[in-house]
Design an enzyme around this catalytic site. Structure first.
Site, PDB file in Angstrom:
ATOM      1  N   SER A  67       0.743  -1.291  -0.050  1.00 26.66           N
ATOM      2  CA  SER A  67      -0.088  -0.045  -0.038  1.00 26.66           C
ATOM      3  C   SER A  67       0.705   1.235   0.070  1.00 26.66           C
ATOM      4  O   SER A  67       1.650   1.432  -1.034  1.00 26.66           O
ATOM      5  CB  SER A  67      -0.906  -0.206   1.172  1.00 26.66           C
ATOM      6  OG  SER A  67      -1.907   0.962   1.183  1.00 26.66           O
ATOM      7  N   ASN A 378      -8.707   8.587   6.772  1.00 20.72           N
ATOM      8  CA  ASN A 378      -7.460   8.719   5.752  1.00 20.72           C
ATOM      9  C   ASN A 378      -8.105   8.236   4.230  1.00 20.72           C
ATOM     10  O   ASN A 378      -7.078   8.236   3.463  1.00 20.72           O
ATOM     11  CB  ASN A 378      -6.639   7.506   6.338  1.00 20.72           C
ATOM     12  CG  ASN A 378      -7.267   6.108   6.297  1.00 20.72           C
ATOM     13  OD1 ASN A 378      -8.027   5.798   5.503  1.00 20.72           O
ATOM     14  ND2 ASN A 378      -6.332   5.518   7.195  1.00 20.72           N
ATOM     15  N   GLY A 504      -1.905  -0.636  14.768  1.00 14.29           N
ATOM     16  CA  GLY A 504      -1.863  -2.126  14.415  1.00 14.29           C
ATOM     17  C   GLY A 504      -0.931  -2.459  13.254  1.00 14.29           C
ATOM     18  O   GLY A 504      -0.780  -3.543  12.898  1.00 14.29           O
ATOM     19  N   THR A 505      -0.183  -1.442  12.799  1.00 15.18           N
ATOM     20  CA  THR A 505       0.971  -1.590  11.689  1.00 15.18           C
ATOM     21  C   THR A 505       2.345  -1.140  11.997  1.00 15.18           C
ATOM     22  O   THR A 505       3.098  -1.514  11.023  1.00 15.18           O
ATOM     23  CB  THR A 505       0.339  -0.855  10.508  1.00 15.18           C
ATOM     24  OG1 THR A 505       0.086   0.525  11.001  1.00 15.18           O
ATOM     25  CG2 THR A 505      -0.974  -1.250   9.877  1.00 15.18           C
TER      26      THR A 505
HETATM   27  C1  16G Z   1      -4.270  -0.452   7.690  1.00 13.46           C
HETATM   28  C2  16G Z   1      -5.892  -0.620   7.752  1.00 13.46           C
HETATM   29  C3  16G Z   1      -6.374   0.814   7.552  1.00 13.46           C
HETATM   30  C4  16G Z   1      -6.006   1.529   8.660  1.00 13.46           C
HETATM   31  C5  16G Z   1      -4.548   1.475   9.131  1.00 13.46           C
HETATM   32  C6  16G Z   1      -4.575   1.940  10.743  1.00 13.46           C
HETATM   33  C7  16G Z   1      -6.950  -1.835   5.944  1.00 13.46           C
HETATM   34  C8  16G Z   1      -7.244  -2.181   4.478  1.00 13.46           C
HETATM   35  N1  16G Z   1      -6.124  -1.072   6.296  1.00 13.46           N
HETATM   36  O1  16G Z   1      -3.616   0.179   6.937  1.00 13.46           O
HETATM   37  O2  16G Z   1      -7.919   0.768   7.459  1.00 13.46           O
HETATM   38  O3  16G Z   1      -6.613   2.872   8.942  1.00 13.46           O
HETATM   39  O4  16G Z   1      -4.061   0.308   9.203  1.00 13.46           O
HETATM   40  O5  16G Z   1      -3.102   1.971  11.016  1.00 13.46           O
HETATM   41  O6  16G Z   1      -7.766  -2.396   6.569  1.00 13.46           O
HETATM   42  P1  16G Z   1      -2.539   1.794  12.217  1.00 13.46           P
HETATM   43  O7  16G Z   1      -3.203   0.687  13.217  1.00 13.46           O
HETATM   44  O8  16G Z   1      -1.137   1.790  12.323  1.00 13.46           O
HETATM   45  O9  16G Z   1      -3.120   3.338  12.927  1.00 13.46           O
HETATM   46 MG    MG Z   2      -3.813   0.951   0.360  1.00  7.50          MG
END
Ligand code: 16G
Ligand code: MG
Length: 548
Positions: A67, A378, A504-505
């Site tokens: 992404s 976002n 979460g990322t």
């Molecule tokens: C991912 C999610 C997105 C969310 C982001 C939050 C999908 C396809 N993508 O990119 O929706 O806004 O995580 O990230 O579900 P964070 O947990 O690091 O804030």
């Molecule tokens: Mg994307």
């Protein structure tokens, strides 16, 4: 039930050795540096085959993308048969498979899934694959296909696609020949369906000035270029940031994430107040709009603004069609600007639900409405029509020419919108439809409400897993006492709102703050940032200087 051919597995697995790392299938699948992904993706191939067999050979989708991340990263996510994200309970299986320490553990885990989930290994398995423009994609597709071979799954490689195209094709393949047939299962089928619906929606209206479209030097660029001939002269678009041959440019100083996070135009983007601009992210499942005010101020029209515009338009159409039995609802996350929630509730009188971050949560909640509009601030989002709403829309006849026109528009709207997942192409056409029908500039659209100033800060902590939230991530229950301390600070700020959640990322905790003015917002964000950093000495590394 049969069992796994261990020899075959070992031979294939030997080509994809696991590094020492621990992996987690998170909000958006697995995502990390591409050179760590080989074994993870091989094993995700095994999981995809198991998922398809479990669902009687239904087609499962696999998208290789990271992404909006930098070019050196990559990732993988699986798509369930109706084009939705992989069922939540299977994420844990993905994580477990990716972390198996030996072939023996791998085989044991597969067998434990086979027996606990009653998977018949003799069933067929069908999987389709798409990837974005990252150079690492080709080798990772090969690793995935090796995983499929462990369980003799059949695969079709669709090559380069946007993420939403892969979701669309997955649904088309699984619904072909049924009353729910979603369309022709190809990129061409996707273009034809969306373009035909869009042409119906703008038929007879004065065309808007060209849209300047930043494609983040990603897959959106060649794919939107491919789409343009289908749109003919119904829409004019000037594509910028379309250099996919120079991988290091991917998402660099451009794209939806850059624009939304920094609240600024892509680097090198010379805007005039006449311009209407939009940015995709690197896999084209996110879009934001923006323009420049007469005084040169950059103005962002993010996912919240798109949700407000779409909800307003759909509510009006449903009324004009004389079928107001159809109830429209909007789904947001805690990141939605407070002013947008107020606008939806108090001006549009539409029910609004708040759910945890991540497309799958929003999508699931939106399905509870007849027509569910969901967007993250976002720019991830779409609109979903329930089967009963579609039935009403398709059986309505209308007792006046005006009603007939509104019904025709609603039908076309349900076709132009990719209902499987948020889709930047389809959201673009939705926004362009509304602006064209109303002959609005972005500035007029922006007048619906004024965003409260807001700020997002990251806090690097030793262990983000100790942060536990409830109430759609708006309240912390752990560590004990932190939420009370946050509340006490927020109370001191006019229109103050702030929440803290673990990402979460990324390995960080995120703080969101909004308040009546820019300076109060910044102060609130930095106070809460400092509070989190200092709480039980959780902070890691140097304490950011701006924290109060
Ligand atoms: C991912 C999610 C997105 C969310 C982001 C939050 C999908 C396809 N993508 O990119 O929706 O806004 O995580 O990230 O579900 P964070 O947990 O690091 O804030
Ligand atoms: Mg994307």
């Amino acid at each position: 039930m049969a069992s796994v051919n261990v020899e075959n597995l070992s031979a294939l697995s030997a080509k994809h050795p696991k590094p020492a790392n621990t992996f987690t299938y998170g909000t958006a699948g697995f995502r990390m540096k591409a050179d760590l992904l080989d074994s993870v993706i091989f094993r995700t191939g095994i999981l995809a085959a198991l998922r398809s067999k479990k669902l009687d050979g239904k087609v499962i989708g696999c998208m290789i993308t990271a992404s909006h991340n930098p070019a050196a990263d990559n990732g993988v996510k699986l798509v369930d048969p109706m084009g939705e994200m992989l069922e939540g309970s299977w994420e844990a299986h993905a994580t477990a498979l990716s972390n198996a320490q030996s072939d023996e553990q791998l085989v044991d885990y597969i067998h434990s899934m086979v027996s606990s989930l009653k998977i018949d290994l003799t069933k067929p398995a069908n999987v389709i694959i798409g990837r974005d423009t990252r150079p690492s994609g080709v080798a990772l597709v090969n690793a995935f296909v090796d995983g499929l071979k462990v369980l003799d799954a059949k695969s079709t490689d669709y090559g380069i696609l946007t993420t939403p195209q892969l979701h669309y094709i997955t649904r088309c393949l699984n619904t072909a020949g049924t009353p729910e047939a979603y369309g022709e299962p190809s990129a061409e089928g996707y273009y034809k369906k969306l373009a035909a619906a869009f042409k119906t929606l703008v038929d007879g209206k004065t065309k808007l000035s060209p849209l300047i479209l930043d494609c983040a030097n990603g897959v959106g660029a060649p794919k939107f270029q491919e789409f343009l001939p289908y749109l003919g002269d119904s829409l004019s678009v000037k594509i910028v940031n379309d250099d996919i041959d120079n991988a290091s440019k991917l998402n660099l100083n451009s794209g939806a994430d850059y624009v939304k996070t920094g609240q600024r135009a892509p680097v090198g983007h010379k805007m005039t107040p006449q311009d209407r601009c939009a940015s995709f992210d690197g896999d084209a499942d996110r879009i934001v709009y923006y323009y420049q005010d007469e005084d040169g101020t950059f103005k962002l029209l993010d996912g919240d603004k798109i949700a407000g515009l779409a909800a307003m338009f759909i509510i009006d159409l449903v009324k004009a069609a004389g079928i107001d039995s159809i109830k429209v609802g909007v789904v947001q996350t805690a990141y939605a600007n407070g002013a947008s929630t107020q606008y939806l509730r108090n001006t549009l009188n539409v029910p609004v639900s708040c759910v945890p971050t991540g497309v799958k949560h929003l999508h699931h909640e939106a399905l509870k409405y007849d027509v569910g509009v969901y967007f993250e601030a976002n720019g991830h989002g779409t609109v979903v029509f329930s089967p009963s709403a579609l039935k009403t829309i398709y059986s309505a006849e209308g007792s006046s020419p005006a009603q007939a026109v509104a019904i025709r528009s609603l039908r076309a709207l349900s076709e132009v919108i990719n209902q499987t997942v948020g889709d930047a192409f389809s959201d673009l056409l939705l926004v362009e439809t509304i602006l064209t029908q109303k002959q609005w500039t972005p500035k007029v659209w922006d007048q619906a409400y004024t965003d409260l100033p807001n700020r997002l800060v990251k806090v690097v902590v030793q262990d983000r897993s100790i942060f536990k939230t409830v109430d759609a991530e708006r309240k912390l229950v752990e560590p004990a006492g932190l939420q009370d301390a946050i509340d006490a600070i927020v109370l001191k700020f006019r229109d103050g709102r702030s929440f803290v959640r673990p990402s979460g990322t990324e390995d960080v905790v995120r703080v969101y703050a909004e308040a009546a003015t820019r300076s109060e917002t910044d102060e609130l964000a930095h106070r809460i940032g400092g509070l989190v950093f200092d709480f039980n000495s959780q902070g890691s590394g140097p304490r950011p200087r701006e924290f109060i």
